[in-house]
Design an enzyme around this catalytic site. Structure first.
Site, mmCIF file in Angstrom:
data_model
loop_
_atom_site.group_PDB
_atom_site.id
_atom_site.type_symbol
_atom_site.label_atom_id
_atom_site.label_comp_id
_atom_site.label_asym_id
_atom_site.label_seq_id
_atom_site.Cartn_x
_atom_site.Cartn_y
_atom_site.Cartn_z
ATOM 1 N N PRO A 18 5.417 -22.116 -1.509
ATOM 2 C CG PRO A 18 4.432 -23.083 0.364
ATOM 3 C CD PRO A 18 5.404 -23.362 -0.735
ATOM 4 N N GLY B 270 0.848 -1.187 0.000
ATOM 5 C CA GLY B 270 0.000 0.000 0.000
ATOM 6 C C GLY B 270 0.890 1.244 0.000
ATOM 7 C CG HIS C 43 10.588 -6.285 -2.929
ATOM 8 N ND1 HIS C 43 9.318 -5.865 -2.654
ATOM 9 C CD2 HIS C 43 10.794 -7.386 -2.144
ATOM 10 C CE1 HIS C 43 8.767 -6.654 -1.744
ATOM 11 N NE2 HIS C 43 9.640 -7.596 -1.427
ATOM 12 C CB CYS D 195 6.769 -10.447 1.107
ATOM 13 S SG CYS D 195 7.496 -8.831 0.829
ATOM 14 C CG HIS E 101 10.599 -12.092 -2.860
ATOM 15 N ND1 HIS E 101 9.449 -12.695 -2.391
ATOM 16 C CD2 HIS E 101 10.689 -10.910 -2.189
ATOM 17 C CE1 HIS E 101 8.880 -11.917 -1.491
ATOM 18 N NE2 HIS E 101 9.620 -10.817 -1.341
ATOM 19 C CD GLU E 102 14.357 -9.573 -1.422
ATOM 20 O OE1 GLU E 102 14.095 -8.359 -1.374
ATOM 21 O OE2 GLU E 102 13.763 -10.417 -0.719
HETATM 22 ZN ZN LIG Z 1 9.445 -9.159 -0.088
#
Ligand SMILES: [Zn+2]
Length: 229
Positions: free
Chosen positions: A143, A45, A192, A146, A188-189
């Site tokens: 799975p 958010g 980001h 974060c 994953h990073e």
């Molecule tokens: Zn993360």
């Protein structure tokens, strides 16, 4: 304030619940000046989790400003017991992330899980201006959680192996191949740094609150800390 007014207030105070007292106290104490890089992880958010982070110019890597971000990232990484954390998540949208997978992390998985998920150790690594090249496009689904989507997890498909190129905290370049769980952490990073979180890629039907059963056991009276201290 008159003394009798104070007594009345103290009487009222006795009947306030702990939660109300805490709220009351929070109003009296002005918030600390909290600036980036944060000592906490920002949550989904926050618009910064949707921005594409800026590259770090080579000549700035050893400056106090960038080294401060790296050091703060290490502090938060350790505090939250992360396996991966991007600078974006402590409020600084620049292309740096940390990764590590040590023996302690591995104890969370059985030997069978470690084999199936291709979990291998990796010492703490600072990665600046990362670039990845996928080596094996096979997608593995496991799975994933974060720190910026606190309390939840879901199945996420990730490529099996990749090559990671980047710079370390001294500005020295490196290139390594990674597979399995370490390749997952890197993807994953990297996401980001590109304004993407795992919820954009997950199998939505597997999205799970990690403490749903505890919530039932405690009649809903469960609080989730957004900082370990
Ligand atoms: Zn993360």
């Amino acid at each position: 304030m008159k003394l009798n007014t104070l007594n009345t207030n103290l009487n009222q105070f006795r009947y306030l619940s702990f939660k109300k007292v805490r709220t009351w106290y929070a109003k009296l104490v002005p918030p600390r000046s909290i600036k980036e890089p944060y000592r906490h992880v920002i949550q989904i958010g926050d618009p910064r989790l949707r921005t594409v982070s800026e590259g770090v110019p080579l000549n700035l890597i050893t400056t106090p400003e960038i080294q401060l971000v790296i050091n703060q990232l290490k502090v938060v990484f350790k505090k939250y017991k992360c396996v991966g954390l991007s600078a974006t998540q402590i409020g600084v949208p620049i292309r740096i992330f940390l990764m590590e997978f040590n023996e302690k992390h591995a104890t969370a998985y059985s030997e069978q899980e470690r084999n199936v998920m291709d979990i291998k150790p990796c010492p703490l690594k600072v990665v600046i201006n990362p670039e990845i090249k996928i080596l094996d496009y096979t997608k593995l689904v496991f799975p994933e959680a974060c720190e910026s989507v606190k309390g939840f997890y879901a199945d996420v498909p990730r490529y099996r192996s990749l090559n990671l190129k980047g710079l370390d905290e001294n500005g020295k370049s490196f290139s390594h191949d990674f597979s399995g769980w370490l390749a997952r952490i890197i993807q994953h990073e990297m996401d980001h740094l590109n304004g993407i979180t795992y919820i954009d890629l997950m199998d939505r039907k597997t999205f799970t609150c990690g403490c749903w059963n505890v919530i039932n056991e405690h009649g809903g009276k469960v609080e989730l800390p957004y900082s370990p201290d």
